[in-house]
Design an enzyme around this catalytic site. Structure first.
Site, mmCIF file in Angstrom:
data_model
loop_
_atom_site.group_PDB
_atom_site.id
_atom_site.type_symbol
_atom_site.label_atom_id
_atom_site.label_comp_id
_atom_site.label_asym_id
_atom_site.label_seq_id
_atom_site.Cartn_x
_atom_site.Cartn_y
_atom_site.Cartn_z
ATOM 1 N N VAL A 67 0.828 -1.202 0.000
ATOM 2 C CA VAL A 67 0.000 0.000 0.000
ATOM 3 C C VAL A 67 0.867 1.258 0.000
ATOM 4 O O VAL A 67 0.374 2.361 -0.257
ATOM 5 C CB VAL A 67 -0.962 0.003 1.214
ATOM 6 C CG1 VAL A 67 -0.230 0.384 2.502
ATOM 7 C CG2 VAL A 67 -2.144 0.942 0.979
ATOM 8 N N SER A 68 2.147 1.107 0.260
ATOM 9 C CA SER A 68 3.077 2.224 0.365
ATOM 10 C C SER A 68 3.910 2.378 -0.906
ATOM 11 O O SER A 68 4.725 1.514 -1.222
ATOM 12 C CB SER A 68 4.019 2.007 1.564
ATOM 13 O OG SER A 68 5.189 2.776 1.444
ATOM 14 N N PRO A 69 3.749 3.489 -1.655
ATOM 15 C CA PRO A 69 4.582 3.676 -2.850
ATOM 16 C C PRO A 69 6.059 3.826 -2.497
ATOM 17 O O PRO A 69 6.930 3.439 -3.279
ATOM 18 C CB PRO A 69 4.020 4.957 -3.474
ATOM 19 C CG PRO A 69 3.366 5.687 -2.344
ATOM 20 C CD PRO A 69 2.828 4.618 -1.449
#
Length: 225
Positions: free
Chosen positions: A12-14
């Site tokens: 979910v974290s770029p």
């Protein structure tokens, strides 16, 4: 004593994607320095709750700055097609549980399949929190029978408990976001690092030979040389 980078990441974290890509690109040279890399799935939502942190998009100032920072990072890390999907943020429990199982059951293709999660979500706009789209992403690396196995395992108590325990351990070690790293140097000393832009500090801690960023001379200076 061997050196090690424990990389705690969530799809979910770029910025976890940027860190993953950077480590993958430097994997061979890191191995030449006897540095082991371990990619570890965690649940960022649990880290935020456990640490009292808030996602950047919930704070107006951080959200505004992120538009600049993400654009710069996309260029630097070489992912121009990265876009925030319309369904963002997702509850990343399903994909992170899948990777928790894959890490043990299919170590040979674990890293490549983990990388596919970010590509699917951030470059192709697939909501991999939905079982059918998560299964579709897994099929890039696994046979239909293996996909069923991974999806079934993701719903098991064993895998759920492992992801929860890993996330709690990460918080106990001081994590407040992703990517989070626990790095062990050649002397056995272990320290935390946060973010996708602390590589120089990390290389220094590991005792590696590295070159700093240099500004090339401008036209006026070049004419004097």
């Amino acid at each position: 004593m061997g050196r090690k980078i424990e990389a705690y990441l969530d799809c979910v974290s770029p910025y976890s994607y940027f860190a993953f890509l950077h480590l993958q690109r430097h994997e061979e040279v890191l191995r030449s320095h006897n540095v082991e890399i371990e990619y570890i799935p965690v649940f960022l939502g649990g880290i935020n709750v456990g640490s009292g942190n808030k996602p950047p998009w919930t704070l107006p100032a951080k959200g505004k700055y992120s538009s600049y920072d993400t654009a710069r990072a996309k260029k630097y890390f070489g992912v121009p097609n990265l876009r925030t999907p319309s369904f963002f943020p997702i509850l990343s429990l399903l994909p992170q549980r899948c990777m928790t199982h894959v890490k043990h059951a299919f170590p040979q293709i674990y890293a490549s399949s983990f990388g596919s999660l970010w590509a699917a979500m951030w470059e192709e706009g697939l909501d991999i929190s939905k079982p059918e789209l998560m299964a579709q992403t897994l099929r890039r690396h696994f046979s239909p029978i293996q996909v069923e196995q991974v999806m079934e395992a993701a719903g098991s108590k064993e895998v759920k408990d492992e992801l929860l325990a890993t996330t709690r351990r990460c918080v106990e070690e001081g994590a407040f976001g992703c990517p989070w790293f626990m790095v062990t140097n050649g002397e056995g000393k272990r320290e935390p690092f946060f973010g996708s832009d602390r590589w120089v500090f990390m290389w220094e801690f590991l005792g590696l030979e590295w070159k700093d960023v240099e500004i090339c001379p401008g036209t006026e200076l070049k004419s004097k040389i």
